[in-house]
Motif scaffolding. Structure first.
Motif, PDB file in Angstrom:
ATOM      1  N   PRO A  58     -14.120 -52.094  19.535  1.00 37.79           N
ATOM      2  CA  PRO A  58     -12.888 -52.643  18.951  1.00 37.79           C
ATOM      3  C   PRO A  58     -13.043 -52.811  17.434  1.00 37.79           C
ATOM      4  O   PRO A  58     -14.131 -53.140  16.938  1.00 37.79           O
ATOM      5  N   PHE A  59     -11.958 -52.605  16.698  1.00 35.92           N
ATOM      6  CA  PHE A  59     -12.010 -52.645  15.243  1.00 35.92           C
ATOM      7  C   PHE A  59     -12.521 -53.991  14.752  1.00 35.92           C
ATOM      8  O   PHE A  59     -13.341 -54.052  13.822  1.00 35.92           O
ATOM      9  N   ARG A  60     -12.082 -55.068  15.365  1.00 37.85           N
ATOM     10  CA  ARG A  60     -12.510 -56.389  14.919  1.00 37.85           C
ATOM     11  C   ARG A  60     -14.015 -56.560  15.077  1.00 37.85           C
ATOM     12  O   ARG A  60     -14.669 -57.177  14.236  1.00 37.85           O
ATOM     13  N   GLU A  61     -14.572 -56.009  16.155  1.00 39.63           N
ATOM     14  CA  GLU A  61     -16.013 -56.105  16.370  1.00 39.63           C
ATOM     15  C   GLU A  61     -16.773 -55.289  15.329  1.00 39.63           C
ATOM     16  O   GLU A  61     -17.825 -55.713  14.823  1.00 39.63           O
ATOM     17  N   ARG A  62     -16.240 -54.136  14.976  1.00 40.84           N
ATOM     18  CA  ARG A  62     -16.875 -53.326  13.932  1.00 40.84           C
ATOM     19  C   ARG A  62     -16.789 -54.031  12.575  1.00 40.84           C
ATOM     20  O   ARG A  62     -17.712 -53.960  11.768  1.00 40.84           O
ATOM     21  N   PHE A  66     -22.170 -70.856   1.835  1.00 42.29           N
ATOM     22  CA  PHE A  66     -21.185 -70.494   0.818  1.00 42.29           C
ATOM     23  C   PHE A  66     -20.041 -69.790   1.544  1.00 42.29           C
ATOM     24  O   PHE A  66     -20.272 -68.866   2.327  1.00 42.29           O
ATOM     25  N   LEU A  67     -18.821 -70.221   1.257  1.00 43.82           N
ATOM     26  CA  LEU A  67     -17.666 -69.674   1.959  1.00 43.82           C
ATOM     27  C   LEU A  67     -16.893 -68.694   1.097  1.00 43.82           C
ATOM     28  O   LEU A  67     -16.771 -68.869  -0.116  1.00 43.82           O
ATOM     29  N   GLY A  68     -16.371 -67.671   1.737  1.00 42.83           N
ATOM     30  CA  GLY A  68     -15.472 -66.728   1.095  1.00 42.83           C
ATOM     31  C   GLY A  68     -14.356 -66.406   2.075  1.00 42.83           C
ATOM     32  O   GLY A  68     -14.460 -66.687   3.273  1.00 42.83           O
ATOM     33  N   ALA A  69     -13.291 -65.815   1.568  1.00 42.09           N
ATOM     34  CA  ALA A  69     -12.158 -65.505   2.439  1.00 42.09           C
ATOM     35  C   ALA A  69     -11.504 -64.198   2.011  1.00 42.09           C
ATOM     36  O   ALA A  69     -11.471 -63.864   0.821  1.00 42.09           O
ATOM     37  N   ILE A  70     -11.008 -63.468   2.999  1.00 40.53           N
ATOM     38  CA  ILE A  70     -10.182 -62.291   2.759  1.00 40.53           C
ATOM     39  C   ILE A  70      -8.829 -62.542   3.403  1.00 40.53           C
ATOM     40  O   ILE A  70      -8.738 -62.805   4.605  1.00 40.53           O
ATOM     41  N   TYR A  71      -7.798 -62.520   2.588  1.00 40.14           N
ATOM     42  CA  TYR A  71      -6.427 -62.576   3.098  1.00 40.14           C
ATOM     43  C   TYR A  71      -5.964 -61.145   3.331  1.00 40.14           C
ATOM     44  O   TYR A  71      -6.158 -60.281   2.459  1.00 40.14           O
ATOM     45  N   THR A  72      -5.353 -60.873   4.471  1.00 39.76           N
ATOM     46  CA  THR A  72      -4.913 -59.514   4.772  1.00 39.76           C
ATOM     47  C   THR A  72      -3.557 -59.510   5.481  1.00 39.76           C
ATOM     48  O   THR A  72      -3.191 -60.495   6.142  1.00 39.76           O
ATOM     49  N   THR A  73      -2.879 -58.401   5.345  1.00 37.12           N
ATOM     50  CA  THR A  73      -1.593 -58.228   6.038  1.00 37.12           C
ATOM     51  C   THR A  73      -1.793 -57.772   7.479  1.00 37.12           C
ATOM     52  O   THR A  73      -0.813 -57.682   8.232  1.00 37.12           O
ATOM     53  N   LEU A  74      -3.022 -57.499   7.876  1.00 36.32           N
ATOM     54  CA  LEU A  74      -3.289 -57.102   9.259  1.00 36.32           C
ATOM     55  C   LEU A  74      -3.108 -58.281  10.211  1.00 36.32           C
ATOM     56  O   LEU A  74      -3.409 -59.426   9.863  1.00 36.32           O
ATOM     57  N   GLU A  75      -2.668 -57.985  11.401  1.00 35.50           N
ATOM     58  CA  GLU A  75      -2.597 -58.990  12.468  1.00 35.50           C
ATOM     59  C   GLU A  75      -3.873 -58.859  13.297  1.00 35.50           C
ATOM     60  O   GLU A  75      -3.953 -58.057  14.218  1.00 35.50           O
ATOM     61  N   LEU A  76      -4.904 -59.624  12.940  1.00 34.01           N
ATOM     62  CA  LEU A  76      -6.176 -59.574  13.638  1.00 34.01           C
ATOM     63  C   LEU A  76      -6.247 -60.658  14.709  1.00 34.01           C
ATOM     64  O   LEU A  76      -5.658 -61.730  14.566  1.00 34.01           O
ATOM     65  N   GLU A  77      -7.006 -60.374  15.759  1.00 34.95           N
ATOM     66  CA  GLU A  77      -7.160 -61.357  16.835  1.00 34.95           C
ATOM     67  C   GLU A  77      -7.884 -62.588  16.295  1.00 34.95           C
ATOM     68  O   GLU A  77      -8.993 -62.485  15.783  1.00 34.95           O
ATOM     69  N   PRO A  78      -7.266 -63.766  16.397  1.00 37.15           N
ATOM     70  CA  PRO A  78      -7.906 -64.960  15.822  1.00 37.15           C
ATOM     71  C   PRO A  78      -8.966 -65.560  16.734  1.00 37.15           C
ATOM     72  O   PRO A  78      -8.943 -65.375  17.951  1.00 37.15           O
TER      73      PRO A  78
END
Length: 353
Positions: free
Chosen positions: A6-10, A169-181
């Motif tokens: 699955p893409f999320r796992e990759r 240390f925290l970082g974040a990526i905001y994306t327009t994709l609908e990923l499984e939360p």
């Protein structure tokens, strides 16, 4: 990596290959009370001099407030778990204590570089729009990390991870994709109050609440001008940040130091710098010593101000002469701190006579 996964796992596998030990996904609206809590904190004035927290409140309160198109937030963490006790130098009065997170490479640069690599991988595999953030943007990383299942905000308001303790240390990526939360992490502090009890300046008016104006990290890093007298003795030999509330957290027993990113291994000269050396710094010397460190952003004047207060708390008469050279310093806060420190050392010497 096998394209059949699955893409999320990759995506998670790629993140871990880039040095992130913590990975999770949250919907953009997964932390709905963030704006309300932020507003209450600002209204109480607990942000002190951090005016940007107030001016960016509308964008900071929710991911959509910053970027309306965001659908998912990828939350990531890199470990900087220390191999030695952060409180070990408490009684070493002639050296300065620097917070663990600032003893190695600058996390802004290291985490952002890895985030950008991951962002490129993400776009190549699933074209989308995205934005990457590390600390300096109006992003509430901790509530989002909690919503993404990385850990929970402890009573000291910092994130706590079952795998990495308080050292992420925290970082974040905001994306327009609908990923499984992922599922949000539940709090695991229980009845423990060690972090609250350990604070030398009483910066926690209640569990899960921080008054930055009383926090040594804020006072030594963000606060400009003279440090209020009521906090100076409590600062001890802390010259940049404070680890006390993090260091006493029982969850740190489970933090695996082998997961620490090697970029955050402490530099020898930042582990226990001599106060006498810090007091002698000019601008060029400061830049040379702290190049490549997050400390560089506070500048020479604030560092020498902090070192002067630590010198005043040291009880060491050998630091009087370096302090005397600062009483006419061009920076008024440095000059005032040096004068205070000399008075403090003279008072201590008189009491011993």
């Amino acid at each position: 990596m096998d394209g059949k996964l699955p893409f999320r796992e990759r995506l998670e596998t790629e993140a871990r290959a880039l040095g992130f030990v913590a990975f999770g996904v949250a919907r953009a609206d997964a932390a709905p009370r963030t704006a309300e809590r932020l507003r209450a904190w600002l209204d109480a004035g607990a942000h002190g001099d951090m005016i940007w927290m107030e001016t960016t409140a509308d964008r900071r309160g929710s991911p959509a407030g910053l970027w309306p198109e965001v659908r998912s937030v990828i939350s990531l963490g890199m470990s900087y778990a220390p191999t030695i006790d952060p409180l070990a130098l408490t009684d070493e009065k002639e050296v300065g204590r620097i917070s663990v997170y600032a003893q190695g490479g600058d996390y802004h640069d290291i985490v952002k570089k890895a985030l950008k690599h991951l962002a490129r991988w993400l776009v190549a595999g699933s074209p989308c729009a995205l934005k990457v953030f590390v600390d300096t943007a109006p992003v509430m990383e901790k509530p989002l990390a909690e919503a993404a299942g990385l850990g929970w905000q402890g009573k000291h308001t910092n994130l706590v991870s079952r795998a990495d303790g308080s050292w992420l240390f925290l970082g974040a990526i905001y994306t327009t994709l609908e990923l499984e939360p992922d599922s949000p992490h539940s709090a695991r502090c229980g009845s423990c109050s060690r972090c609250l009890d350990a604070c030398p300046t009483g910066a926690f008016p209640a569990p899960f609440q921080l008054d930055a104006r009383r926090c040594i990290s804020y006072l030594t890093i963000e606060h400009k001008g003279p440090i209020p007298h009521e906090f100076r003795e409590a600062m001890g030999n802390r010259i940049y940040g404070c680890d006390d509330c993090l260091a006493v957290c029982p969850w740190n027993r489970f933090a695996d130091t082998a997961r620490r990113n090697q970029a955050f291994v402490p530099r020898a000269e930042l582990v226990a710098p001599a106060l006498a050396d810090l007091l002698a710094l000019d601008d060029a010397g400061f830049r040379q010593v702290f190049a490549g460190s997050p400390i560089k952003r506070i500048g020479r004047d604030r560092m020498v101000r902090n070192a002067a207060i630590a010198a005043g708390n040291s009880g060491s008469g050998t630091l009087v002469e370096p302090l005397r050279k600062l009483v006419d310093d061009a920076d008024p806060a440095v000059a005032e701190a040096a004068q205070w420190a000399i008075g403090k050392l003279t008072e201590i010497r008189s009491s011993r006579a």
